[in-house]
Motif scaffolding. Structure first.
Motif, PDB file in Angstrom:
ATOM      1  N   GLU A 860      23.665  23.809  72.755  1.00  0.00           N
ATOM      2  CA  GLU A 860      23.179  24.936  71.712  1.00  0.00           C
ATOM      3  C   GLU A 860      22.193  24.388  70.857  1.00  0.00           C
ATOM      4  OE1 GLU A 860      26.699  24.762  69.167  1.00  0.00           O
ATOM      5  OE2 GLU A 860      26.848  22.441  68.611  1.00  0.00           O
ATOM      6  N   GLY A 861      21.337  25.845  69.814  1.00  0.00           N
ATOM      7  CA  GLY A 861      20.224  25.156  68.679  1.00  0.00           C
ATOM      8  C   GLY A 861      20.392  26.396  68.440  1.00  0.00           C
ATOM      9  N   SER A 862      19.643  26.427  67.695  1.00  0.00           N
ATOM     10  CA  SER A 862      18.597  27.327  66.853  1.00  0.00           C
ATOM     11  C   SER A 862      17.480  27.808  67.208  1.00  0.00           C
ATOM     12  CB  SER A 862      18.988  26.372  65.309  1.00  0.00           C
ATOM     13  OG  SER A 862      18.091  26.270  64.257  1.00  0.00           O
ATOM     14  N   VAL A 863      16.770  28.235  67.650  1.00  0.00           N
ATOM     15  CA  VAL A 863      15.718  28.937  68.075  1.00  0.00           C
ATOM     16  C   VAL A 863      14.826  29.773  66.668  1.00  0.00           C
ATOM     17  CG1 VAL A 863      13.786  29.884  69.363  1.00  0.00           C
ATOM     18  CG2 VAL A 863      15.441  28.832  70.040  1.00  0.00           C
ATOM     19  N   LYS A 864      14.255  29.814  65.556  1.00  0.00           N
ATOM     20  CA  LYS A 864      13.292  30.211  65.147  1.00  0.00           C
ATOM     21  C   LYS A 864      14.557  30.774  63.884  1.00  0.00           C
ATOM     22  CE  LYS A 864       8.958  31.615  66.687  1.00  0.00           C
ATOM     23  NZ  LYS A 864       8.708  32.549  67.810  1.00  0.00           N
ATOM     24  N   SER A 865      14.671  31.964  63.973  1.00  0.00           N
ATOM     25  CA  SER A 865      16.140  32.273  62.518  1.00  0.00           C
ATOM     26  C   SER A 865      16.891  33.230  63.648  1.00  0.00           C
ATOM     27  CB  SER A 865      15.534  33.619  62.453  1.00  0.00           C
ATOM     28  OG  SER A 865      15.276  34.456  62.697  1.00  0.00           O
ATOM     29  N   ALA A 905      18.224  22.598  65.057  1.00  0.00           N
ATOM     30  CA  ALA A 905      16.862  23.488  65.322  1.00  0.00           C
ATOM     31  C   ALA A 905      15.818  22.753  67.575  1.00  0.00           C
ATOM     32  CB  ALA A 905      15.729  23.735  64.641  1.00  0.00           C
ATOM     33  N   ILE A 906      15.965  23.672  67.947  1.00  0.00           N
ATOM     34  CA  ILE A 906      15.502  22.940  68.722  1.00  0.00           C
ATOM     35  C   ILE A 906      13.872  22.909  68.357  1.00  0.00           C
ATOM     36  CG2 ILE A 906      14.905  23.785  71.600  1.00  0.00           C
ATOM     37  CD1 ILE A 906      17.563  24.660  71.616  1.00  0.00           C
ATOM     38  N   LYS A 907      13.211  21.807  68.346  1.00  0.00           N
ATOM     39  CA  LYS A 907      11.746  21.833  67.958  1.00  0.00           C
ATOM     40  C   LYS A 907      10.687  22.620  69.137  1.00  0.00           C
ATOM     41  CE  LYS A 907      13.115  18.019  65.508  1.00  0.00           C
ATOM     42  NZ  LYS A 907      12.918  16.762  64.823  1.00  0.00           N
TER      43      LYS A 907
END
Length: 931
Positions: A860-865, A905-907
């Motif tokens: 799991e991770g967030s990408v941008k919004s 977040a995934i950078k």
């Protein structure tokens, strides 16, 4: 010169203090010797047989103990030299000279003198006062004996010099992997270990005493070998007596007048053991000491040996002990003694081995390609262990070299002479996985059968030789194999390719077998190194392999994961070992299993396949008591169709019970229960007679699962009331009528589409086609044996997850793989996530320790919004027929639709393009392909 004089005086006093004339006249020559290494073989040319040396060394001992040889220069690193096996701190290969002065007591006049060196690798030569004895000794399994009579004078001081050459003398192994001659576990040490002594005897003496018990007649055939060096025949009175070592009850003494020929001769005597003879077995290890005394004029000799009245035999395809069925619950002993690099030569060291094995429910040890020393047999006799001993050979070209064949014949005779009386010595294999001319092995085996029928024999412990290995050789008494011509008899071949089922056995594979089958080296499931074990290596070996893994984890920032890696991989190994053992127990026609291994094998690529470490200490993965639930004389065995159910099904099972105890269990109450971890859902009991052997369908269970309304793990427990015998199994039940609610989550199989959705602020479940993406083949079973020794295999070591992670709230699991993971694991590709910066794995896969990559199948991770979950197992195909995959999807979606879904977040989200890139679809790895 003054220091040398003091040392020799001390040695002189030591000899006399260690000489006990009350029994046999024996001089203990252990102590300080002087030593000189001779790697260039100049010693004989330069007259070393006439010299003493500056370097002091204690014998018994090895050059490794003394810190002699080439110091190790290897530094930690994940390369083959470091990872192949433990590393000797000091190595030496070649000749070494050992010398000291000895003083022969004056009252030994007229005696014969025999030098005994209990265990040596490999060849020895001896000099007395610079005079070389005309013969040398060559054995890796038995004492080296030298007749010193012509060279020693009572009352005088002599220089005794021994040259030990530990270089390979015969081709007994491929790549020096036979455990009699190897650096993989035992090291190729130089020195002398065990007893070192000179015995004085009369010129007419008993040189060998062999006892063949006959339980049907209650007698023993006693065979005595005499050596009469008087050059003329002699009359003598032979007395034979025996005593039970536990009860101290004596058997009536037999006296007989005999004629002893000049030279060597053999006399056989039948000895009645009396009416109350006690039989030896694992349940009653009754030992007798038999003494033979000879009086021939003024000359006297005596010998004593321990033996047991037992018959280890077979009835058709069933092994028997004293005419009762026996099932071998065994593991291997591959000469694994990391502190010394050689086996214990005293009983204390072997009590740890056999005591631990017994505590873990075993009754059998196989000595893989070696023969243990006297102390091992003595402890096994006392504890009631059934041993399989092997000639010191693991070779692929048997019969090619006649000198090697001759050596094996000679070693076999030495094994009979030294160890043949021990009741624990039950089985004899010619060696491990031997290949070449199988007729040579058959001929060797048949010659041993003709000489000594106290043991059962087999040609080889399995073989890969074409045309052999899948059915017994014509004269085998028992057969050791991992498969037959009709199918596998170990889980390696089925656990990854067949969905979990617990009502299967290997009956079809052994159908038509006329001799007992023992399953070969079952298990071999690698466990991640337990790094806190490093501090235990305080002896001659350094765990550079362990240190290499530790340094790699530290460099990668993963050292905090090490303990979890061990626990997760180890608990997977536990469930696999349990099913391996239970399938063997369920099979009529199988008479035992040999694990590889209950404890670690730190060689051959660092094969950490044990639930115990190399020191026979538990890793904490399962307790001995829990292991005995499925490895004991009596084991309840539940047969049921599968591991996972939906709640509209009925759990149907039948109970079998194996009883290889000393007696039947009459009118035995059997208690069962089903619980969900909080409460007992159902229970019951019944009474049945449990006869000796296999008891089929003792109890039937038919339980509706309708009362289960949420995903639940259930445990079925069975116990035999009033005994310690019990067992348990897990199943998983999922609601059948569940709706898959995506809610705010968008499902996609396309990374490009996922990027667009994430940019738009969506919650995305990315579930790419696992057959097409890069990564590692998803497998249920872990690395086989070693990722270093078998580097071609798809090498992961099982699931690692946090069961309390909210993504798994509706997917009951422990932190490790269990049977319910099978569908997800085999229908997946494991992602290599090293290059992802940020985000977090929800379900990791433990990588093998030769690579130590970050691996995951749910991330799991967030990408941008947007917010992302990547699942690399199949969450779309035939979900109504795949309740586990459906349940995982439901659990993940509930999490993603909740307020708890707020991943890091995934950078560098672009890296997913390389991680999830397409690759050519590959077929599944075949279980035999690793070879």
């Amino acid at each position: 010169m003054q220091i040398k004089h003091i040392v020799l005086s001390v040695l002189f006093l030591f000899f006399f203090s260690s000489w006990d004339s009350r029994e046999k006249l024996v001089m203990n020559i252990a102590g300080e010797w002087t030593v000189q290494l001779d790697s260039t073989d100049i010693g004989l040319k330069n007259g070393w047989q006439n010299s003493s040396f500056k370097q002091l060394m204690k014998l018994p001992g090895t050059t490794d103990d003394a810190g002699l040889g080439v110091p190790n220069k290897l530094k930690p690193g994940l390369e083959k030299p470091q990872m192949s096996h433990l590393t000797r701190k000091n190595s030496y290969l070649g000749a070494a000279w050992y010398t000291r002065e000895i003083t022969i007591p004056k009252n030994w006049k007229g005696k014969e003198f025999i030098l005994k060196l209990e265990r040596v690798i490999w060849k020895t030569n001896v000099w007395i006062d610079g005079k070389e004895l005309s013969f040398e000794q060559n054995s890796v399994v038995a004492p080296h004996y030298f007749d010193l009579t012509q060279y020693l004078t009572p009352g005088k001081t002599h220089r005794l010099t021994i040259r030990v050459d530990n270089r390979k003398q015969f081709e007994i192994s491929d790549d020096n992997m036979a455990h009699s001659y190897t650096n993989h576990t035992q090291i190729i040490w130089n020195g002398i270990i065990g007893k070192m002594e000179i015995e004085a005897s009369d010129a007419v003496r008993i040189t060998n005493l062999q006892i063949k018990p006959d339980i049907s007649s209650g007698s023993a055939k006693v065979s005595l070998t005499f050596n009469n060096k008087t050059n003329k025949s002699a009359k003598g009175i032979l007395s034979i007596s025996a005593v039970n070592k536990k009860s101290k009850i004596s058997v009536e003494t037999l006296q007989k007048e005999i004629q002893i020929k000049a030279g060597e001769s053999v006399v056989e005597v039948d000895y009645n053991m009396g009416k109350d003879v006690k039989l030896w077995s694992e349940f009653s290890p009754e030992l007798y000491e038999l003494k033979a005394e000879l009086k021939a004029g003024k000359k006297e000799s005596n010998a004593a040996v321990d033996f047991g009245m037992r018959s280890f035999s077979r009835k058709g395809s069933v092994l028997t002990i004293n005419n009762q069925p026996v099932f071998l619950r065994g593991t291997l002993e591959c000469n694994i003694f990391p502190l010394t690099g050689h086996p214990p030569m005293d009983k204390e060291g072997w009590r740890k081995v056999f005591g631990t094995a017994k505590d873990w429910g075993l009754n059998h040890l196989r000595f893989h390609s070696w023969c243990p020393p006297q102390a091992a047999f003595e402890v096994a006799d006392e504890m009631g262990f059934y041993l399989q001993v092997e000639l010191p050979v693991w070779a692929l070209e048997i019969g090619k070299d006649q000198k090697t064949t001759d050596f094996l014949y000679a070693e076999a005779q030495r094994m009979i002479n030294e160890y043949g009386n021990h009741p624990s010595f039950c089985m004899w294999s010619m060696g491990n996985e031997l290949q070449g001319d199988m007729t040579v092995l058959t001929k060797l085996m048949n010659s041993l059968k003709a000489k000594d029928d106290r043991h059962l024999y087999t040609t080889t412990s399995f073989t890969f030789e074409k045309g052999h290995g899948d059915w017994p050789e014509p004269k085998d008494d028992f057969f050791i194999t991992q498969w037959t011509k009709k199918g596998w008899v170990r889980g390696q071949g089925v656990f990854n390719s067949e969905s979990p089922t617990f009502n299967k056995d290997y009956v079809t594979s052994v159908e038509g077998m006329t001799v007992p089958v023992v399953t070969h080296e079952i298990g071999q499931y690698a466990v991640y190194p337990k790094l806190d074990e490093i501090s235990k290596y305080t002896g001659v070996l350094e765990p550079i392999n362990f240190k290499s893994v530790k340094e790699d984890l530290e460099r990668k920032g993963l050292i905090n994961k090490a303990a979890d890696y061990t626990n997760a991989s180890g608990k997977l190994a536990v469930i696999l070992y349990k099913e391996e053992i239970e399938r063997a127990l369920k099979t009529a026609g199988i008479s035992g299993f040999q694990l590889l291994d209950l404890h670690d094998f730190p060689g051959q690529g660092t094969a950490l396949v044990g639930l115990l470490d190399a020191f026979w200490d538990s890793k904490g993965l399962i307790s001995a008591e829990e292991f005995r639930e499925f490895s004991a004389p009596v084991v309840p065995l539940l047969r049921f169709a599968k591991a996972t159910y939906t709640n509209n099904e009925t759990f149907t099972a039948s109970l079998d019970v194996t009883n290889y105890s000393a007696a039947a269990l009459k009118d035995q109450e059997i208690v069962w229960s089903i619980n969900d971890g909080n409460a007992v859902l159902d229970s019951g009991s019944t009474k049945a007679g449990i006869s000796v052997g296999y008891n089929h369908k003792v109890l039937d269970l038919n339980e509706s699962l309708q009362k289960i309304t949420k995903a639940t793990k259930l445990t079925i427990k069975v116990s035999l009331k009033g005994t310690n015998y019990k067992n348990q199994w897990n199943i998983w039940v999922y609601p059948q009528k569940q709706t898959i609610d995506y809610g705010q989550v968008v499902y996609t199989r396309s990374l490009e589409e996922a990027y667009k959705l994430l940019n738009a602020g969506k919650k995305v479940l990315l579930n790419p086609d696992w057959k097409k993406i890069k990564g590692i083949e998803g497998k249920f079973v872990p690395v086989f044996w070693s990722p270093v020794h078998f580097p071609k295999q798809a090498g992961t070591m099982g699931v690692l997850c946090n069961p309390s992670h909210k993504a798994l709230a509706d997917f009951p699991t422990d932190m490790n793989t269990d049977w319910q993971w099978w569908d997800l694991n085999v229908n997946s590709t494991t992602l290599i996530t090293d290059k992802i910066e940020g985000g977090n794995p929800i379900v990791e896969m433990v990588d093998n320790f030769a690579n130590n990559r970050k691996l995951a199948s749910l991330y799991e991770g967030s990408v941008k919004s947007g917010k992302l979950v990547i699942a690399s197992f199949d969450l779309t195909t035939d979900l109504e027929k795949r309740p586990v995959a459906k349940q995982m999807l439901i659990s993940v979606l509930k999490y993603m639709n909740s307020s708890s879904f707020n991943p890091e977040a995934i950078k560098n989200p672009d890296v997913l393009k390389s991680i999830l890139a397409d690759q050519k679809e590959k077929g599944k790895e075949d279980a035999k392909s690793i070879y």
